[in-house]
Scaffold this motif. Structure first.
Motif, PDB file in Angstrom:
ATOM      1  N   VAL A   8      14.507  -1.538  -2.828  1.00 12.22           N
ATOM      2  CA  VAL A   8      13.673  -0.843  -1.844  1.00 12.22           C
ATOM      3  C   VAL A   8      14.286   0.523  -1.595  1.00 12.22           C
ATOM      4  CG1 VAL A   8      12.676  -0.884   0.465  1.00 12.22           C
ATOM      5  CG2 VAL A   8      13.148  -3.031  -0.720  1.00 12.22           C
ATOM      6  N   ARG A   9      13.526   1.556  -1.837  1.00 11.47           N
ATOM      7  CA  ARG A   9      14.037   2.894  -1.595  1.00 11.47           C
ATOM      8  C   ARG A   9      13.082   3.628  -0.671  1.00 11.47           C
ATOM      9  NH1 ARG A   9      17.951   3.951  -5.685  1.00 11.47           N
ATOM     10  NH2 ARG A   9      18.323   5.866  -4.548  1.00 11.47           N
ATOM     11  N   ASP A  10      13.358   3.703   0.685  1.00  8.58           N
ATOM     12  CA  ASP A  10      14.641   3.256   1.179  1.00  8.58           C
ATOM     13  C   ASP A  10      14.486   2.194   2.277  1.00  8.58           C
ATOM     14  OD1 ASP A  10      16.861   4.979  -0.037  1.00  8.58           O
ATOM     15  OD2 ASP A  10      15.364   6.467   0.466  1.00  8.58           O
ATOM     16  N   ALA A  11      13.314   2.044   2.838  1.00  8.17           N
ATOM     17  CA  ALA A  11      13.096   1.035   3.872  1.00  8.17           C
ATOM     18  C   ALA A  11      11.622   0.657   3.899  1.00  8.17           C
ATOM     19  CB  ALA A  11      13.529   1.557   5.245  1.00  8.17           C
ATOM     20  N   ASP A  58      -4.018  11.684   2.495  1.00  6.38           N
ATOM     21  CA  ASP A  58      -4.932  11.629   1.347  1.00  6.38           C
ATOM     22  C   ASP A  58      -4.371  12.348   0.132  1.00  6.38           C
ATOM     23  OD1 ASP A  58      -6.845  10.205   2.829  1.00  6.38           O
ATOM     24  OD2 ASP A  58      -7.620  12.069   3.684  1.00  6.38           O
ATOM     25  N   ARG A  59      -3.123  12.146  -0.113  1.00  5.41           N
ATOM     26  CA  ARG A  59      -2.451  12.825  -1.222  1.00  5.41           C
ATOM     27  C   ARG A  59      -2.869  12.258  -2.581  1.00  5.41           C
ATOM     28  NH1 ARG A  59       2.615  15.713  -0.939  1.00  5.41           N
ATOM     29  NH2 ARG A  59       3.483  16.065  -3.008  1.00  5.41           N
ATOM     30  N   GLY A  60      -3.477  11.101  -2.592  1.00  4.84           N
ATOM     31  CA  GLY A  60      -3.825  10.459  -3.845  1.00  4.84           C
ATOM     32  C   GLY A  60      -3.139   9.108  -3.945  1.00  4.84           C
ATOM     33  N   GLU A  61      -3.295   8.468  -5.078  1.00  2.00           N
ATOM     34  CA  GLU A  61      -2.720   7.134  -5.255  1.00  2.00           C
ATOM     35  C   GLU A  61      -1.335   7.223  -5.872  1.00  2.00           C
ATOM     36  OE1 GLU A  61      -3.599   2.966  -7.640  1.00  2.00           O
ATOM     37  OE2 GLU A  61      -5.270   4.306  -7.136  1.00  2.00           O
ATOM     38  N   PRO A  62      -0.323   6.772  -5.164  1.00  2.00           N
ATOM     39  CA  PRO A  62       1.039   6.807  -5.693  1.00  2.00           C
ATOM     40  C   PRO A  62       1.277   5.658  -6.666  1.00  2.00           C
ATOM     41  CG  PRO A  62       1.034   5.876  -3.498  1.00  2.00           C
ATOM     42  CD  PRO A  62      -0.388   6.258  -3.791  1.00  2.00           C
ATOM     43  N   PRO A  63       2.396   5.685  -7.389  1.00  2.19           N
ATOM     44  CA  PRO A  63       2.721   4.572  -8.295  1.00  2.19           C
ATOM     45  C   PRO A  63       2.776   3.238  -7.563  1.00  2.19           C
ATOM     46  CG  PRO A  63       4.107   6.458  -8.772  1.00  2.19           C
ATOM     47  CD  PRO A  63       3.361   6.786  -7.510  1.00  2.19           C
ATOM     48  N   LEU A  64       2.351   2.193  -8.231  1.00  4.83           N
ATOM     49  CA  LEU A  64       2.335   0.851  -7.664  1.00  4.83           C
ATOM     50  C   LEU A  64       3.736   0.236  -7.677  1.00  4.83           C
ATOM     51  CD1 LEU A  64      -0.958  -0.415  -9.331  1.00  4.83           C
ATOM     52  CD2 LEU A  64      -0.616   0.191  -6.919  1.00  4.83           C
ATOM     53  N   PRO A  65       3.940  -0.893  -6.982  1.00  2.00           N
ATOM     54  CA  PRO A  65       5.249  -1.545  -6.980  1.00  2.00           C
ATOM     55  C   PRO A  65       5.762  -1.799  -8.392  1.00  2.00           C
ATOM     56  CG  PRO A  65       3.855  -2.540  -5.320  1.00  2.00           C
ATOM     57  CD  PRO A  65       2.987  -1.579  -6.083  1.00  2.00           C
ATOM     58  N   ALA A 118      15.825  14.843  -6.728  1.00  2.00           N
ATOM     59  CA  ALA A 118      14.921  13.748  -6.372  1.00  2.00           C
ATOM     60  C   ALA A 118      15.508  12.405  -6.782  1.00  2.00           C
ATOM     61  CB  ALA A 118      13.563  13.957  -7.026  1.00  2.00           C
ATOM     62  N   ARG A 119      15.474  11.449  -5.871  1.00  4.38           N
ATOM     63  CA  ARG A 119      15.991  10.100  -6.119  1.00  4.38           C
ATOM     64  C   ARG A 119      14.839   9.100  -6.225  1.00  4.38           C
ATOM     65  NH1 ARG A 119      21.522   9.976  -4.817  1.00  4.38           N
ATOM     66  NH2 ARG A 119      22.284  12.115  -5.157  1.00  4.38           N
ATOM     67  N   PRO A 120      15.060   7.968  -6.894  1.00  2.14           N
ATOM     68  CA  PRO A 120      14.009   6.943  -6.963  1.00  2.14           C
ATOM     69  C   PRO A 120      13.515   6.555  -5.571  1.00  2.14           C
ATOM     70  CG  PRO A 120      15.797   6.417  -8.468  1.00  2.14           C
ATOM     71  CD  PRO A 120      16.268   7.595  -7.645  1.00  2.14           C
ATOM     72  N   ALA A 121      12.228   6.246  -5.483  1.00  2.91           N
ATOM     73  CA  ALA A 121      11.627   5.910  -4.190  1.00  2.91           C
ATOM     74  C   ALA A 121      10.550   4.859  -4.404  1.00  2.91           C
ATOM     75  CB  ALA A 121      11.031   7.161  -3.539  1.00  2.91           C
ATOM     76  N   GLY A 122      10.309   4.059  -3.343  1.00  3.66           N
ATOM     77  CA  GLY A 122       9.252   3.059  -3.392  1.00  3.66           C
ATOM     78  C   GLY A 122       9.775   1.647  -3.544  1.00  3.66           C
ATOM     79  N   LEU A 123       8.941   0.756  -4.050  1.00  2.00           N
ATOM     80  CA  LEU A 123       9.295  -0.648  -4.285  1.00  2.00           C
ATOM     81  C   LEU A 123       9.585  -0.810  -5.769  1.00  2.00           C
ATOM     82  CD1 LEU A 123       6.569  -2.397  -2.096  1.00  2.00           C
ATOM     83  CD2 LEU A 123       8.975  -2.040  -1.537  1.00  2.00           C
TER      84      LEU A 123
END
Length: 271
Positions: free
Chosen positions: A177-180, A107-114, A254-259
């Protein structure tokens, strides 16, 4: 070979009456060419160890199509799959870049969208866990005979390494995709996407009408590590002597992450 392909590498082995070729694209660009192979008995077959697929390759000048850093086996034996991959471009069925709901762990909150890196949000700049993206798509009709529907997570792009170190090779590639990503369709896990060509066959799980898609995306531990202060080994060194030195500490950030790419449902035909 019909044209020069310096990034194409291969290993050839002969086992009784079977010739096996392991082909690899060693570069950051898509590789397309044609070549003839010793041991061609007219029953060539492509084996994709990553996807678990086999498909007829034909004979004579065989078309080679490899994504950046992709590998495939080409086998000439007595067991040839009936399936033949059509030499045609894929077409887009649905653009799935919008309409996702994102949920982080605990429940960390809403992360950035794709389309946006997690690091864009300060609350997720050092997040090293998973985010689940979910949405429903409407499939107006069942796939036609011989049609395969692929979930495509976007295109990669080559990124030259500024100061290459031969002792530490790395892919010159910016991944979408970072990273899977683990892919679920209608509650069933279909597979994972973590390497080029960044797509997965989801045909067997899709049905006419509404379909629930879930993408569980995970990054590495590097982002969380980047939030920690450097390790202090002074007391250990005073007691036991300086046995080692931490290396590449300047690379811990920190490196880019997500879709990060365009998400699509694409179609290709088989014959």
């Amino acid at each position: 070979m019909d044209q020069s392909a310096p990034d194409l590498g291969f290993v050839h082995r002969k086992l009784n009456d079977t010739h096996i070729y392991f082909l690899v694209n060693t570069g950051p660009q898509r590789l397309r060419t044609r070549a003839r192979f010793a041991g061609d008995n007219g029953k060539g077959a492509w084996w994709d160890a990553l996807a678990g697929d086999r498909a007829g390759a034909g004979t004579g000048e065989i078309a080679i199509d490899l994504a950046p850093y992709q590998t495939r086996f080409l086998v000439f034996g007595n067991d040839t799959p009936r399936l033949q991959i059509a030499d045609a471009d894929m077409r887009q069925v649905l653009d799935l870049s919008q309409g996702w709901v994102a949920k982080a762990e605990r429940d960390r909150g809403e992360p950035p969208l794709p389309g946006h890196s997690w690091t864009r949000d300060p609350a997720f700049a050092h997040y090293s866990r998973s985010v689940t993206y979910s949405r429903t798509i409407d499939l107006p009709e069942q796939p036609a005979a011989g049609e395969r529907l692929m979930l495509d997570l976007g295109d990669d792009r080559p990124v030259p390494i500024q100061s290459p170190n031969p002792d530490r090779p790395q892919a010159e590639l910016d991944a979408p995709v970072r990273d899977a990503a683990i892919v679920r369709v209608n509650g069933t896990e279909v597979g994972a996407i973590w390497a080029p060509p960044w797509r997965l066959d989801v045909t067997p799980m899709l049905r006419h009408g509404a379909n629930r898609i879930e993408l569980v995306v995970m990054n590495s531990a590097l982002n969380a590590l980047a939030a920690q202060p450097p390790a202090d080994f002074r007391l250990l060194s005073m007691r036991f002597g300086e046995r080692f030195k931490n290396q590449d500490q300047q690379l811990i950030h920190a490196r880019p992450a997500g879709l990060l790419g365009q998400i699509r449902l694409i179609s290709t035909n088989q014959e």
